[in-house]
Structure formats: C-alpha cells, structure tokens
Design an enzyme around this catalytic site. Structure first.
Site, PDB file in Angstrom:
ATOM      1  N   LYS A   1       1.012  -0.693   0.187  1.00 24.32           N
ATOM      2  CA  LYS A   1       0.223   0.123   0.438  1.00 24.32           C
ATOM      3  C   LYS A   1       1.527   1.510  -0.129  1.00 24.32           C
ATOM      4  CE  LYS A   1      -2.442  -1.061   3.975  1.00 24.32           C
ATOM      5  NZ  LYS A   1      -1.260  -2.239   4.033  1.00 24.32           N
TER       6      LYS A   1
ATOM      7  N   GLU B   1       2.045   6.545  11.202  1.00 17.53           N
ATOM      8  CA  GLU B   1       3.094   6.140  10.731  1.00 17.53           C
ATOM      9  C   GLU B   1       4.320   5.741  11.095  1.00 17.53           C
ATOM     10  OE1 GLU B   1       3.440   6.245   6.418  1.00 17.53           O
ATOM     11  OE2 GLU B   1       1.813   5.382   7.658  1.00 17.53           O
ATOM     12  N   ARG B   2       4.644   4.857  10.364  1.00 11.44           N
ATOM     13  CA  ARG B   2       6.644   5.102  11.556  1.00 11.44           C
ATOM     14  C   ARG B   2       7.102   5.638  11.186  1.00 11.44           C
ATOM     15  NH1 ARG B   2       4.729   0.346   8.636  1.00 11.44           N
ATOM     16  NH2 ARG B   2       3.889  -1.400  10.168  1.00 11.44           N
TER      17      ARG B   2
END
Length: 476
Positions: free
Chosen positions: A170, A196-197
């Site tokens: 994705k 998000e990381r």
C-alpha cells in the site's frame, strides 16, 4: 489560537487541571463561567515550555470538562492553570507550508526554520461545503499505472482507497502515485501520515526531496509513537491545509492519507479513554460519524478539486470488518490489494476482480475502454474458476478453448505488473508510466490472441506490449 490576558499581558487563568489520566485531562472552571464548547482547544499553561494543547470532548458537570491532550502529558500536575481558546485547534496554511514536514499543530518537525508568524491559520474542524456548491466531475485522473487506469479508474475530485493487509504494497503504491501525479498534474499535494512509522516518514521526505516534487507538497505526520489524540486529528490537519489551497488559492489538490485504519484505531483509543462502551467487534460507537467527518469534507467546488487517495489496512485480510466496510461506503474507487498476488511477486498486487470504480461506465470512459475492461475481468474470472481443476488434474485435461483462456489470462496478469519509479533503487529497473491508450491496446492484443506466441515471462514487469516483444527478442 487566542488566549485571554489582562492589561499587563499576563495570562489570566480561567480554569485548572483537576485530574490527568494518560491523555485524558479533567479541567475545572470557576462557578458562573461559561464552559468551553465541544472540540474547542484549551491551552494548559504548564512549566515545560509551550502550552500543552488539549481538545474538549465531554462536559462532566456544570463546572468540569474532559479533554483529550494532543501532546504527551508526562509531568502534568493538578492545579496547572488552563485557558480556553474560544475556537478549535487551528494550523498555519498557505504557500509557506509547502516543502515542510509538520505535526498535528502545524509546527515544523523537519529541523528547518520556523514558519512565519503572520501566516493565515485555518481551524481543523469545519463543515463540508454545502451540496449546492459541490462540483462532482466525471473526468478521469490518470495515474500511469496500468491496472488502476483500466479496471479501477480514479475520478478527478473523487475519493479512492487502497485496501490490503500488512505487507502487500500500500505505502509503495501511495509513494508512486505522489511522484507520478505531482509530475504530471499542475497542483498541490498534501500527505497525511496517520500513525506512520518514523522510518516511513523519513523515507518519504527523502524520496520527495530527491525527485524534486517536495516544493509542491506539504507533509503532515502524527507518528505511531505519539498520543492517540495526535494520531486521531492529524488527518483533519492535512485536510484543513488542502481545503485552504482549494478555496483560497483555487488550486487542484491531491490529498493522500496513509493510513485511514490507524485513524479509526486512534479514535477507538480516545473513545475508550473517555469511557464509552465499545460497539461492534470492539469498535467505538461513534465509528460512522468519525469516518464521515473526515470523508465528507473531501469534496470539490467549481474550479478546484480535492482528489483523495487513501491507504486502508485490512485487519486479518477481513473485508467484512466494520471499519473497512464503513470506509468503503464513502468511496468512488476501491483498489483491493491481494496477498496471494503479492506472494507470487505480482506487483502492484491489485486484484483485478475485486477492484472497482463508479467511473467505469461506457458513457464516461468510452465503449472501447469499458469493453476491454469487462473482457479482461471475464477472462481472469474464467481462469480463476479453472485453477482448482488445474491444481488437481493438470492443465492438459482442459479443453483447447480453456487452455487458450488460461494462457491469455496469465499473460494479462503479468502484463498488469509494472516497475515503479520509487523502487528503482531496490530493483535496478527503471520505472514505467504507461498512457491509458497503450494499456488498452496491449490488453486488447492479448485478448484477441495476437500475443499467444509471446512467452508469459516476457510480459512481466514491462510498460507496453511492444516492450514485452522487445524483451523476448533480446533473449536472456
């Protein structure tokens, strides 16, 4: 955000913290004073630097409100003075935010210079444009990605989402879309990183900087290690920035959100912190309203469009999950990523049968495009029906007509693979952007049997069918 102050310029505290439990802060106000409204920002004047921003979500009694802190509350004490701002959280907008990496409150976190103090600001909470002002176009938003443009075309000014479990591609697909669309369309991109990381945000920043499109992109991140309130509201911050470019600058905006499911998760955490009883499958009872608050503001007006592409994590690959089903109901195009295709190395792993678009209508895309898409789907569906027989008895037991269908379907599936610009550093293959006309011509040639003599491997990871023929002619 405004604050109240006396004539000497000293902040006049109008409330004080009476309890703090993680991100939940209870604030008491003096008798006779009006309580701040729901979604209003309050500023907690603690001794650890800038004020701690919280958002009101409940009125506990006539004098106390319950707020969700949008920053870490470590070190917050009872009795800390608090000021009601009189308005929702507002963030800086305009040209100065382009090329910058911002947090939920619109503060730069890219180690660059601070934003100018005189920038216009926009509230993160606002109603969607009235239906009478919305402009629903039917123009196609070309991505240069074959399988999307043919089978699930995106609507300019519409909403599209990519659904898939963990590790099916994705984020890579989102990054490719940022790069190709900013290069091919004049306009602005706003990226909202929800949960998000840190690594992903850093990689995206470097990728956009290296490709030269960062100057037309605003990045807003609420990272995975931040409190749930920050992850919950960062999508609204990105949306407020996009709405400013649409309404004030009359620019076309590409709004990308990765990942909407983490927005739902953060809302569930906030709901639990506020003491609400969970609903279906443990989700918050306000699930539908929270998703609608985000999705229904993504709209277009005359002369300017917000086109949204979102990534949606599908828990345990269960597409009947209540959150996934609710997101589906707001979309114009649904791009479903398949774990089985990803396991076979078919990237982008877009399922040609499960993906759909309201734009795929002969009156909108033309008879040739529509008929080609339907023929492709029919051929691949027939192949999948035969897969169990092939696994049990072998392809030799099929009729000549069925073997022909299988061969063409396998070539189509490989033809839909495509090397991406953003993966060139990892694969060594230069990326390909394919015009829709070439995609239709290639699929039509495979369906009509013109490529029956072409090796299946030649169709893998190429742009056009002419490249596949050249690849086979070049040999190993």
């Amino acid at each position: 955000m405004g604050t109240t102050a006396d004539s000497a310029g000293v902040i006049d505290p109008v409330g004080w913290v009476v309890a703090a439990r993680g991100s939940v802060v209870d604030i008491r106000f003096p008798a006779g004073s009006a309580l701040p409204t729901i979604n209003e920002a309050v500023l907690i004047q603690w001794d650890r630097g800038p004020p701690l921003v919280a958002e009101v979500h409940q009125h506990c009694d006539a004098h106390t409100v319950r707020a969700i802190a949008l920053q870490n509350t470590s070190g917050l004490k009872r009795g800390t003075p608090t000021v009601a701002s009189g308005q929702p959280v507002s963030v800086p907008v305009g040209e100065a935010v382009l090329g910058r990496l911002l947090n939920l409150l619109g503060e730069p976190v890219d180690r660059g210079p601070p934003l100018p103090a005189d920038l216009p600001r926009a509230a993160i909470h606002r109603p969607a444009p009235p239906l009478s002002c919305q402009d629903r176009g039917s123009d196609m938003f070309h991505t240069g990605i074959k399988v999307i443009d043919l089978l699930a075309p995106l609507v300019k000014g519409g909403k599209a989402a990519m659904f898939g479990g963990a590790g099916v591609g994705k984020t890579v697909l989102i990054m490719e879309l940022i790069r190709t669309t900013v290069e091919n369309y004049s306009g602005i991109s706003v990226f909202g990183g929800v949960g998000e990381r840190s690594r992903e945000g850093h990689e995206l920043l470097l990728e956009l900087r290296g490709s030269g499109v960062l100057s037309h992109t605003a990045l807003v991140f609420g990272q995975m290690n931040e409190p749930p309130g920050a992850r919950w509201r960062v999508g609204l911050t990105a949306l407020a920035i996009a709405e400013h470019f649409r309404d004030a600058a009359h620019e076309n905006v590409l709004l990308l959100i990765d990942n909407v499911y983490r927005f739902v998760q953060a809302g569930g955490e906030v709901s639990g912190l506020l003491g609400r009883l969970p609903s279906r499958v443990g989700y918050q009872p306000t699930l539908a309203g929270e998703i609608a608050e985000l999705e229904e503001r993504i709209s277009s007006v005359a002369g300017a469009a917000i086109t949204s592409i979102q990534a949606v994590y599908v828990p345990a690959d269960d597409f009947t999950d209540p959150a996934v089903a609710e997101i589906f109901s707001h979309l114009d195009s649904s791009i479903v990523l398949s774990r089985d295709m990803a396991a076979e190395g078919m990237y982008p792993a877009v399922d040609p049968l499960a993906s759909s678009s309201i734009l795929l209508d002969p009156r909108l895309v033309g008879e040739v495009h529509y008929r080609t898409a339907q023929d492709v789907r029919r051929t691949i569906a027939h192949y999948r029906d035969l897969q169990e027989i092939i696994a049990l008895l072998g392809i030799e037991e099929l009729s000549t007509a069925d073997r022909q269908v299988v061969g063409r379907a396998r070539r189509l599936l490989r033809f839909f693979t495509q090397p991406f610009m953003v993966t060139t550093a990892f694969t060594g293959q230069p990326g390909r952007t394919v015009p829709l006309a070439d995609t239709i011509a290639g699929c039509r040639a495979i369906l009509d049997g013109e490529a029956d003599g072409l090796a299946e491997s030649a169709c893998y990871m190429v742009g056009t069918l002419a490249e596949a023929r050249a690849k086979e002619g070049a040999g190993p």
